[in-house]
Design an enzyme around this catalytic site. Structure first.
Site, PDB file in Angstrom:
ATOM      1  N   SER A  97       0.817  -1.222   0.000  1.00 55.79           N
ATOM      2  CA  SER A  97       0.000   0.000   0.000  1.00 55.79           C
ATOM      3  C   SER A  97       0.845   1.263   0.000  1.00 55.79           C
ATOM      4  CB  SER A  97      -0.935  -0.012   1.203  1.00 55.79           C
ATOM      5  OG  SER A  97      -1.939  -1.010   1.019  1.00 55.79           O
ATOM      6  N   PHE A  98       2.025   1.203   0.638  1.00 50.78           N
ATOM      7  CA  PHE A  98       2.839   2.424   0.651  1.00 50.78           C
ATOM      8  C   PHE A  98       3.251   2.819  -0.756  1.00 50.78           C
ATOM      9  CE2 PHE A  98       4.901   5.561   3.172  1.00 50.78           C
ATOM     10  CZ  PHE A  98       5.987   5.980   2.429  1.00 50.78           C
ATOM     11  N   HIS A 136       3.894  -0.801  12.837  1.00 43.37           N
ATOM     12  CA  HIS A 136       4.059  -0.579  11.392  1.00 43.37           C
ATOM     13  C   HIS A 136       2.715  -0.250  10.744  1.00 43.37           C
ATOM     14  CE1 HIS A 136       5.562  -1.777   7.253  1.00 43.37           C
ATOM     15  NE2 HIS A 136       6.301  -0.756   7.642  1.00 43.37           N
TER      16      HIS A 136
HETATM   17  N1  LIG Z   1       1.782  -4.829   6.324  1.00 45.17           N
HETATM   18  C1  LIG Z   1       1.231  -4.375   5.137  1.00 45.17           C
HETATM   19  C2  LIG Z   1       1.972  -3.704   4.172  1.00 45.17           C
HETATM   20  N2  LIG Z   1       3.283  -3.448   4.373  1.00 45.17           N
HETATM   21  C3  LIG Z   1       4.203  -3.147   3.287  1.00 45.17           C
HETATM   22  C4  LIG Z   1       4.237  -1.654   2.919  1.00 45.17           C
HETATM   23  O1  LIG Z   1       3.023  -1.247   2.310  1.00 45.17           O
HETATM   24  C5  LIG Z   1       5.371  -1.393   1.915  1.00 45.17           C
HETATM   25  O2  LIG Z   1       5.148  -2.167   0.762  1.00 45.17           O
HETATM   26  C6  LIG Z   1       6.720  -1.743   2.512  1.00 45.17           C
HETATM   27  O3  LIG Z   1       6.898  -1.023   3.711  1.00 45.17           O
HETATM   28  C7  LIG Z   1       7.866  -1.400   1.514  1.00 45.17           C
HETATM   29  O4  LIG Z   1       7.824  -0.035   1.199  1.00 45.17           O
HETATM   30  N3  LIG Z   1       1.401  -3.273   3.039  1.00 45.17           N
HETATM   31  C8  LIG Z   1       0.055  -3.489   2.816  1.00 45.17           C
HETATM   32  O5  LIG Z   1      -0.451  -3.089   1.762  1.00 45.17           O
HETATM   33  N4  LIG Z   1      -0.692  -4.137   3.741  1.00 45.17           N
HETATM   34  C9  LIG Z   1      -0.156  -4.583   4.909  1.00 45.17           C
HETATM   35  O6  LIG Z   1      -0.885  -5.183   5.763  1.00 45.17           O
HETATM   36  C1  LIG Z   2       0.771  -3.210   8.400  1.00 40.35           C
HETATM   37  C2  LIG Z   2       1.984  -4.032   8.525  1.00 40.35           C
HETATM   38  O1  LIG Z   2       3.051  -3.704   8.022  1.00 40.35           O
HETATM   39  C3  LIG Z   2       1.888  -5.206   9.428  1.00 40.35           C
HETATM   40  O2  LIG Z   2       0.939  -6.105   8.888  1.00 40.35           O
HETATM   41  C4  LIG Z   2       3.235  -5.918   9.583  1.00 40.35           C
HETATM   42  O3  LIG Z   2       3.061  -6.834  10.625  1.00 40.35           O
HETATM   43  P1  LIG Z   2       3.925  -6.652  11.972  1.00 40.35           P
HETATM   44  O4  LIG Z   2       3.489  -5.347  12.616  1.00 40.35           O
HETATM   45  O5  LIG Z   2       3.568  -7.859  12.831  1.00 40.35           O
HETATM   46  O6  LIG Z   2       5.390  -6.639  11.579  1.00 40.35           O
END
Ligand SMILES: Nc1c(NC[C@H](O)[C@H](O)[C@H](O)CO)[nH]c(=O)[nH]c1=O
Ligand SMILES: CC(=O)[C@@H](O)COP(=O)(O)O
Length: 161
Positions: free
Chosen positions: A65-66, A97
C-alpha cells in the site's frame, strides 16, 4: 455512520455519468492480494456497468500500500486518465508498522489530490483483522471497491465544472 450501518456496494446508477469516453487508472497493492483483487473486481464491475471500455481501464500492481503513492503519481503523469483509484488493504500486525503505513498512505494520497488536477480515490482498507477486510471486499458489508468506483465517477463529474 459506521460501515456496519451502510452497505458499501449500494449505488444509484442513475446518478452516475456514462463512462464510455472516460479513462481509468487503478493501482492495486499486492499485499493481501486476495482482498485487493476483490476490491479491484468491485470497482471494475461498476465501471463496466456504466459503460466504460475494458481497454480504458488501466491496472498497475505495486508491492504494498505504501507504493500506491508513487504508482498513482506515475499513472497520473503518464497514462492520460480521468481518475486514479488506489486500492490497498492494511491489516494490523504485532507492531506499530500498521499505524505508520496507514498514515503514510493517507497523507500521500491526500498530497496527490493537492498536487494534481486528476483525483486519486482512497480505496484503502485499514483493518484490525482479516475478517474485517473480507467483510468489506465483497462480504457482509459490501465492497469498498464498488464505493471507490462510484466516488471516482462522481469526482470526474465534479472535475469538469
Ligand atoms: N503490512 C502491510 C503492508 N506493508 C508493506 C508496505 O506497504 C510497503 O510495501 C513496505 O513497507 C515497503 O515499502 N502493506 C500493505 O499493503 N498491507 C499490509 O498489511
Ligand atoms: C501493516 C503491517 O506492516 C503489518 O501487517 C506488519 O506486521 P507486523 O506489525 O507484525 O510486523
Amino acid at each position: 455512520m459506521a460501515t456496519a450501518n451502510k452497505n458499501l456496494s449500494e449505488y444509484d446508477k442513475s446518478t452516475l455519468p456514462n463512462a464510455k469516453d472516460l479513462r481509468f487508472g487503478i493501482v492495486v497493492s499486492e499485499w493481501n492480494d486476495k482482498i485487493t483483487n476483490g476490491l479491484y473486481q468491485g470497482a471494475y464491475d461498476v465501471l463496466i456497468d456504466v459503460g466504460a471500455l475494458p481497454e480504458n481501464i488501466i491496472r498497475w500492481n505495486v508491492p504494498g500500500s505504501f507504493e500506491l503513492i508513487f504508482g498513482s503519481k506515475k499513472m497520473i503523469e503518464t497514462q492520460n486518465v480521468d481518475v486514479v483509484i488506489a486500492i490497498g488493504c492494511v491489516i494490523k500486525g504485532e507492531t506499530m508498522h500498521f499505524e505508520f503505513v496507514c498514515e503514510g498512505v493517507t497523507q500521500g494520497i491526500k498530497d496527490l489530490n493537492v498536487a494534481y488536477n486528476i483525483p486519486t480515490i482512497f480505496c484503502l482498507l485499514t483493518d484490525n483483522n482479516e475478517q474485517q477486510s473480507i467483510d468489506r471486499s465483497g462480504g457482509v458489508h459490501g465492497n469498498k471497491g464498488t464505493e471507490a468506483a462510484v466516488a471516482a465517477l462522481k469526482m470526474i463529474e465534479l472535475n469538469k465544472r
